[in-house]
Design an enzyme around this catalytic site. Sequence first.
Site, PDB file in Angstrom:
ATOM      1  N   LYS A 164       0.759  -1.261  -0.090  1.00  0.00           N
ATOM      2  CA  LYS A 164       0.057  -0.074   0.047  1.00  0.00           C
ATOM      3  C   LYS A 164       0.698   1.312  -0.075  1.00  0.00           C
ATOM      4  CE  LYS A 164      -3.314   2.598   2.638  1.00  0.00           C
ATOM      5  NZ  LYS A 164      -4.678   2.222   3.692  1.00  0.00           N
ATOM      6  N   LYS A 195      -2.303  -1.700  -3.815  1.00  0.00           N
ATOM      7  CA  LYS A 195      -3.055  -0.696  -3.550  1.00  0.00           C
ATOM      8  C   LYS A 195      -2.200   0.514  -3.838  1.00  0.00           C
ATOM      9  CE  LYS A 195      -6.083   1.905  -0.375  1.00  0.00           C
ATOM     10  NZ  LYS A 195      -6.440   1.971   1.004  1.00  0.00           N
TER      11      LYS A 195
HETATM   12  C1  PBG Z   1      -7.506   3.496   5.498  1.00  0.00           C
HETATM   13  C2  PBG Z   1      -7.748   3.146   4.044  1.00  0.00           C
HETATM   14  C3  PBG Z   1      -7.625   4.114   3.182  1.00  0.00           C
HETATM   15  C4  PBG Z   1      -7.922   3.795   2.335  1.00  0.00           C
HETATM   16  C5  PBG Z   1      -8.470   2.365   2.383  1.00  0.00           C
HETATM   17  N1  PBG Z   1      -8.022   2.083   3.796  1.00  0.00           N
HETATM   18  C6  PBG Z   1      -7.101   5.642   3.322  1.00  0.00           C
HETATM   19  C7  PBG Z   1      -5.673   5.954   3.478  1.00  0.00           C
HETATM   20  O1  PBG Z   1      -4.655   5.124   3.765  1.00  0.00           O
HETATM   21  O2  PBG Z   1      -5.374   6.991   3.730  1.00  0.00           O
HETATM   22  C8  PBG Z   1      -8.060   4.368   0.550  1.00  0.00           C
HETATM   23  C9  PBG Z   1      -9.219   3.743  -0.450  1.00  0.00           C
HETATM   24  C10 PBG Z   1      -9.602   4.732  -1.540  1.00  0.00           C
HETATM   25  O3  PBG Z   1      -8.732   5.609  -1.633  1.00  0.00           O
HETATM   26  O4  PBG Z   1     -10.489   4.442  -2.123  1.00  0.00           O
HETATM   27  N2  PBG Z   1      -6.180   3.168   6.086  1.00  0.00           N
END
Ligand code: PBG
Length: 326
Positions: free
Chosen positions: A196, A249
């Site tokens: 991520k 992601k």
């Molecule tokens: C929380 C989380 C996030 C997303 C999914 N889980 C946001 C972040 O890490 O700031 C992003 C999902 C999206 O942008 O659709 N940790």
Amino acid sequence: MFPVERPRRLRQTEALRAMVRETHLAVDQLIYPLFVRPGQGVKHPVTSMPGVYQWSPDTLVEEVGRAREVGVNRFLLFGVPSHKDAVGSEAYDENGIVQVALRTLKRAYPDAVLIADLCLCEYTDHGHCGLIDPESQEVLNDPTLDLLARTAVVQAQAGADIVAPSDMMDGRVGAIRRALDGAGLNHTPILSYAVKYASAFYGPFREAAENAPQFGDRRSYQMDPANRREAAREAGLDVAEGADLLLVKPALPYLDVLADVAAASPVPVGAYQVSGEYAMIKAASLNGWLDEERTMMESLTAIRRAGAAFIVTYFAPEVGRRLRLG
Ligand code: PBG
């Protein structure tokens, strides 16, 4: 000289093209993310994501029912709690909003696959994914693990079929696995957001989940967008710690990373088409600059082609409707 090789021979009709098509998109591969907040009769639009709403448990049941009618039957739940504090207590409260939603949905649709996003950022008043050291303002790794592990157990007990840690603390998959097993929940799989990135493409999600960091950013725990090889390290650690499924992601800007991880992973790998990817397609099509349906299908097919076994996408119901029409 006329060419001898003519790849166009196989592109002449849809029947021929379909015969040699390498990648298919099916509704079973899609996971629909949903935002749930306390209340009744709520359908609160997320302005930066047209078509996406925050729901209350009752309207959530209706939305899930509509999605199931077009074949979408896997759901990823995010909570928007009424109460936030420094330690994110509503994340691991039995009566926290996600736990309430899980129980409600499980009762209504016992065969739906319910996935609980597992993170503290929606529940902390500072908006970070872990506990904060009051002096250094640093996001603390190890003290956060206990809270994540507690959250996993509470979510699974409330009806989560899968827990999905998205916090990016080191060692959380192992901590969550031990806690689940200790609570007799050894059948609950972990879908780890293993790879991520600290991405600007999460912008619209901050409005949807109301989890914007109140100071600093997430770059001390999420990955540097410039790094490709590091993905193998993150994925390898999570598999070693017991992850059953991995997620990369964002998706479209990281297809190289997705292809690497999918090729090497012993467990299924999915991708998250995040809020910014969705918002870009929506905004351009609302302006008449892109054909929404074709762009949606092409981007999801590209994510599948790169190796994603499953895809988290806000387009899930639209794709379901599209696939149903043939
Ligand atoms: C929380 C989380 C996030 C997303 C999914 N889980 C946001 C972040 O890490 O700031 C992003 C999902 C999206 O942008 O659709 N940790």
